[in-house]
Design a protein around this motif. Structure first.
Motif, short mmCIF file in Angstrom:
data_model
loop_
_atom_site.label_atom_id
_atom_site.label_comp_id
_atom_site.label_asym_id
_atom_site.label_seq_id
_atom_site.Cartn_x
_atom_site.Cartn_y
_atom_site.Cartn_z
N ASP A 6 22.44 12.56 2.34
CA ASP A 6 23.62 12.45 1.48
C ASP A 6 23.20 12.01 0.07
N ILE A 9 21.51 14.91 -1.83
CA ILE A 9 22.49 15.90 -2.28
C ILE A 9 23.27 15.38 -3.47
N GLU A 13 23.52 16.97 -7.31
CA GLU A 13 24.80 17.50 -7.79
C GLU A 13 25.44 16.70 -8.91
N ASP A 103 20.14 24.53 2.87
CA ASP A 103 21.19 23.82 2.15
C ASP A 103 20.87 23.65 0.68
N ASP A 104 19.80 24.27 0.21
CA ASP A 104 19.40 24.09 -1.17
C ASP A 104 19.03 25.43 -1.78
N THR A 120 20.63 23.16 -6.92
CA THR A 120 22.00 22.88 -6.54
C THR A 120 22.18 23.17 -5.06
N PRO A 121 22.67 22.20 -4.27
CA PRO A 121 22.91 22.48 -2.86
C PRO A 121 23.98 23.56 -2.69
N ASP A 123 26.99 25.55 -0.54
CA ASP A 123 28.10 25.05 0.26
C ASP A 123 27.69 25.04 1.73
N ARG A 127 26.49 19.45 2.65
CA ARG A 127 26.99 19.22 1.29
C ARG A 127 28.42 18.68 1.33
#
Length: 201
Positions: A6, A9, A13, A103-104, A120-121, A123, A127
């Motif tokens: 978490d 991410i 972001e 996820d990235d 940017t991760p 969706d 995320r």
């Protein structure tokens, strides 16, 4: 879904006036791992010492590695020593895991990745989980983010039986990041002095 992931991410972001230093992030990720180990009952803190419980497995590869690497011999390891030892290269390990799990991604032009392209991760459940935790102002995530410079709002109070342990971990992360910043500053001063010697007539 783990606190370290978490945090990673969120750092990818969240807009910030400066990029997050890899060393700072690695120390914060090690602190986040310790938070999750405390939450799972895998460790307790006696003062600033990390006392392992029975090894149980954390259902996450990197947290399993963290649990396996605990010092299980008294007087055990201090939180500070854990951060420096476990944190070495940890940001790269988590970024590699984020990328491997899909996820990235990178916002990029053309076909080639550039080092300057912003990560940017995409969706994903990971995320969305991180975003929801971030929006809620959860104190642990907010506190860790503040330490690495992507959050400057007041952090809420920790609640529950382990509140003192969480305060200890967050304080240790902040101290370690401050110490690392001092090392970087000293290195820059020394490098500048060295350059001036060679430039002198």
């Amino acid at each position: 879904m783990t606190t370290p992931m978490d945090l990673l991410i969120v750092t990818l972001e969240t807009a910030s006036d400066r990029p997050v230093e890899r060393g700072d992030l690695s120390l914060a990720l090690a602190g986040a791992e310790l938070v999750d180990l405390l939450g799972a009952g895998a460790v307790t803190l006696h003062g600033d010492r990390i006392v392992p419980g029975t090894q149980r497995g954390m259902d996450d590869r990197l947290l399993d590695e963290a649990e396996s690497s605990l010092d299980r011999v008294a007087p055990y390891e201090s939180v500070e020593d854990w951060l420096w030892r476990r944190g070495r290269g940890l940001s790269e390990a988590y970024r590699a895991t984020l990328d491997a799990e899909g996820d990235d991604t990178r916002q990029r032009r053309g076909w080639l990745r550039r080092r300057s392209d912003r990560q940017t991760p995409v969706d994903s459940p990971a995320r969305r989980h991180a975003a929801e935790r971030w929006r809620s102002g959860e104190p642990v995530l907010s506190g860790l983010a503040a330490v690495v410079g992507v959050h400057d709002e007041p952090v809420g109070d920790f609640e529950g039986f382990d509140a003192d342990a969480l305060v200890t971990v967050l304080a240790a992360v902040e101290d370690a990041v401050t110490e690392l910043a001092g090392v970087r500053q000293q290195r820059q001063i020394e490098e500048a002095a060295f350059d001036n010697i060679w430039r002198a007539p």
